[in-house]
Design an enzyme around this catalytic site. Structure first.
Site, PDB file in Angstrom:
ATOM      1  N   GLU A  65      35.188  41.554 -21.174  1.00  0.00           N
ATOM      2  CA  GLU A  65      34.140  41.665 -20.143  1.00  0.00           C
ATOM      3  C   GLU A  65      33.152  42.798 -20.434  1.00  0.00           C
ATOM      4  OE1 GLU A  65      35.506  40.863 -16.078  1.00  0.00           O
ATOM      5  OE2 GLU A  65      34.393  42.659 -15.491  1.00  0.00           O
ATOM      6  N   ASP A  66      33.648  43.906 -20.909  1.00  0.00           N
ATOM      7  CA  ASP A  66      32.811  45.123 -20.971  1.00  0.00           C
ATOM      8  C   ASP A  66      32.528  45.694 -22.356  1.00  0.00           C
ATOM      9  OD1 ASP A  66      32.691  45.087 -18.186  1.00  0.00           O
ATOM     10  OD2 ASP A  66      34.425  46.388 -17.952  1.00  0.00           O
TER      11      ASP A  66
HETATM   12  P1  NDP Z   1      30.513  46.988  -8.936  1.00  0.00           P
HETATM   13  O1  NDP Z   1      29.129  47.479  -9.112  1.00  0.00           O
HETATM   14  O2  NDP Z   1      30.945  46.346  -7.674  1.00  0.00           O
HETATM   15  O3  NDP Z   1      31.508  48.239  -9.252  1.00  0.00           O
HETATM   16  C1  NDP Z   1      32.898  48.157  -9.106  1.00  0.00           C
HETATM   17  C2  NDP Z   1      33.565  47.992 -10.451  1.00  0.00           C
HETATM   18  O4  NDP Z   1      33.275  49.112 -11.275  1.00  0.00           O
HETATM   19  C3  NDP Z   1      35.064  47.953 -10.338  1.00  0.00           C
HETATM   20  O5  NDP Z   1      35.491  46.637 -10.141  1.00  0.00           O
HETATM   21  C4  NDP Z   1      35.518  48.530 -11.677  1.00  0.00           C
HETATM   22  O6  NDP Z   1      35.570  47.458 -12.584  1.00  0.00           O
HETATM   23  C5  NDP Z   1      34.395  49.450 -12.073  1.00  0.00           C
HETATM   24  N1  NDP Z   1      34.591  50.912 -11.868  1.00  0.00           N
HETATM   25  C6  NDP Z   1      34.231  51.888 -12.724  1.00  0.00           C
HETATM   26  N2  NDP Z   1      34.456  53.094 -12.227  1.00  0.00           N
HETATM   27  C7  NDP Z   1      35.007  52.923 -11.007  1.00  0.00           C
HETATM   28  C8  NDP Z   1      35.459  53.820 -10.006  1.00  0.00           C
HETATM   29  N3  NDP Z   1      35.387  55.149 -10.174  1.00  0.00           N
HETATM   30  N4  NDP Z   1      35.950  53.314  -8.858  1.00  0.00           N
HETATM   31  C9  NDP Z   1      36.018  51.982  -8.690  1.00  0.00           C
HETATM   32  N5  NDP Z   1      35.597  51.071  -9.600  1.00  0.00           N
HETATM   33  C10 NDP Z   1      35.084  51.535 -10.767  1.00  0.00           C
HETATM   34  O7  NDP Z   1      30.896  46.034 -10.106  1.00  0.00           O
HETATM   35  P2  NDP Z   1      30.165  44.942 -10.935  1.00  0.00           P
HETATM   36  O8  NDP Z   1      30.126  45.465 -12.321  1.00  0.00           O
HETATM   37  O9  NDP Z   1      30.893  43.685 -10.682  1.00  0.00           O
HETATM   38  O10 NDP Z   1      28.679  44.804 -10.372  1.00  0.00           O
HETATM   39  C11 NDP Z   1      27.572  45.040 -11.242  1.00  0.00           C
HETATM   40  C12 NDP Z   1      26.214  45.062 -10.531  1.00  0.00           C
HETATM   41  O11 NDP Z   1      26.236  44.409  -9.282  1.00  0.00           O
HETATM   42  C13 NDP Z   1      25.722  46.457 -10.281  1.00  0.00           C
HETATM   43  O12 NDP Z   1      24.792  46.791 -11.271  1.00  0.00           O
HETATM   44  C14 NDP Z   1      25.099  46.429  -8.895  1.00  0.00           C
HETATM   45  O13 NDP Z   1      23.705  46.519  -8.962  1.00  0.00           O
HETATM   46  C15 NDP Z   1      25.446  45.100  -8.338  1.00  0.00           C
HETATM   47  N6  NDP Z   1      26.184  45.230  -7.066  1.00  0.00           N
HETATM   48  C16 NDP Z   1      25.598  45.773  -5.948  1.00  0.00           C
HETATM   49  C17 NDP Z   1      26.275  45.923  -4.765  1.00  0.00           C
HETATM   50  C18 NDP Z   1      25.600  46.516  -3.586  1.00  0.00           C
HETATM   51  O14 NDP Z   1      24.542  47.088  -3.740  1.00  0.00           O
HETATM   52  N7  NDP Z   1      26.182  46.427  -2.396  1.00  0.00           N
HETATM   53  C19 NDP Z   1      27.665  45.464  -4.635  1.00  0.00           C
HETATM   54  C20 NDP Z   1      28.212  44.956  -5.869  1.00  0.00           C
HETATM   55  C21 NDP Z   1      27.489  44.843  -6.995  1.00  0.00           C
HETATM   56  P3  NDP Z   1      36.538  47.412 -13.863  1.00  0.00           P
HETATM   57  O15 NDP Z   1      37.933  47.214 -13.391  1.00  0.00           O
HETATM   58  O16 NDP Z   1      36.012  46.226 -14.614  1.00  0.00           O
HETATM   59  O17 NDP Z   1      36.314  48.712 -14.558  1.00  0.00           O
END
Ligand code: NDP
Ligand code: ZN
Length: 179
Positions: A65-66
């Site tokens: 994924e990343d």
């Molecule tokens: P989010 O932006 O929702 O971020 C959460 C994800 O980030 C987690 O699932 C985890 O994924 C990772 N992560 C890294 N550091 C941390 C931390 N300190 N605490 C918790 N989680 C962490 O994830 P997406 O990548 O799915 O979303 C990408 C885009 O979506 C963003 O660029 C944003 O613009 C947009 N978005 C906007 C929202 C809003 O404005 N309300 C809500 C959700 C998304 P992993 O397990 O893969 O590391």
């Protein structure tokens, strides 16, 4: 060729560390990203999971994924079982984030037992991280939304592991989120 369990695990840790080497978590301290997959695998150890394929998949769960890692590369390096579990927990990054999050809720009940274990540990790790400190640029509303969405994904994994579900339940209860 790694034929012992210990060697297989170290091979995954090294592969994942190399792939994630330039990435950081979203917390204000910008913790090295590799702490996350190692921590997810360790949550599975704490949960009593001893299956090597599952622990390997946890260590590798965010590489496709990343990072530039392909499914084929995991298949060639770690075999079809491990690569298959990683594929089950990998979101399609070409989709809009809203669609990805919607599909995770819908697809989770149909993934394998091993993939559900990795998903539970992944959500528990991320929610504990959010509980510890808010990522830079996140509002309280966004954190609350993440808890609500996670509960919907976790709901699709219930009956998989008592320890992980109990720990998640405690976090949801503290935030008044229904499972
Ligand atoms: P989010 O932006 O929702 O971020 C959460 C994800 O980030 C987690 O699932 C985890 O994924 C990772 N992560 C890294 N550091 C941390 C931390 N300190 N605490 C918790 N989680 C962490 O994830 P997406 O990548 O799915 O979303 C990408 C885009 O979506 C963003 O660029 C944003 O613009 C947009 N978005 C906007 C929202 C809003 O404005 N309300 C809500 C959700 C998304 P992993 O397990 O893969 O590391
Ligand atoms: Zn993850």
């Amino acid at each position: 060729k790694s034929d012992s369990v210990a060697a297989a695990i170290v091979k995954c840790v090294n592969f994942s560390a190399t792939k994630h080497r330039s990435q950081r978590r979203k917390d204000p301290e910008q913790t090295p990203y590799i702490n996350h997959p190692i921590g997810v695998a360790y949550l599975l150890v704490e949960a009593g999971v001893e299956d090597v394929d599952t622990l390997q998949a946890a260590l590798l769960h965010d590489t496709v994924e990343d990072t530039d890692t392909s499914h084929q590369e995991l298949d060639d390096t770690f075999g079809p079982k491990v690569a298959g579990v990683v594929a089950e927990v990998t979101d399609d990054k070409s989709l809009h984030w809203r669609e990805r999050k919607r599909l995770q809720i819908i697809h989770t009940p149909d993934v394998s037992h091993e993939a559900k274990l990795v998903k539970l540990a992944d959500k528990l790790y991320n929610l504990r991280d959010l509980e510890r400190c808010k990522p830079l640029g996140w509002t309280d509303t966004r954190v609350a939304e993440y808890f609500k969405w996670s509960a919907q994904v976790v709901a699709g994994c219930l009956g998989t592991n008592k320890y992980l579900e109990g720990e998640l339940e405690k976090l949801f209860t503290l935030r008044n989120v229904e499972l």
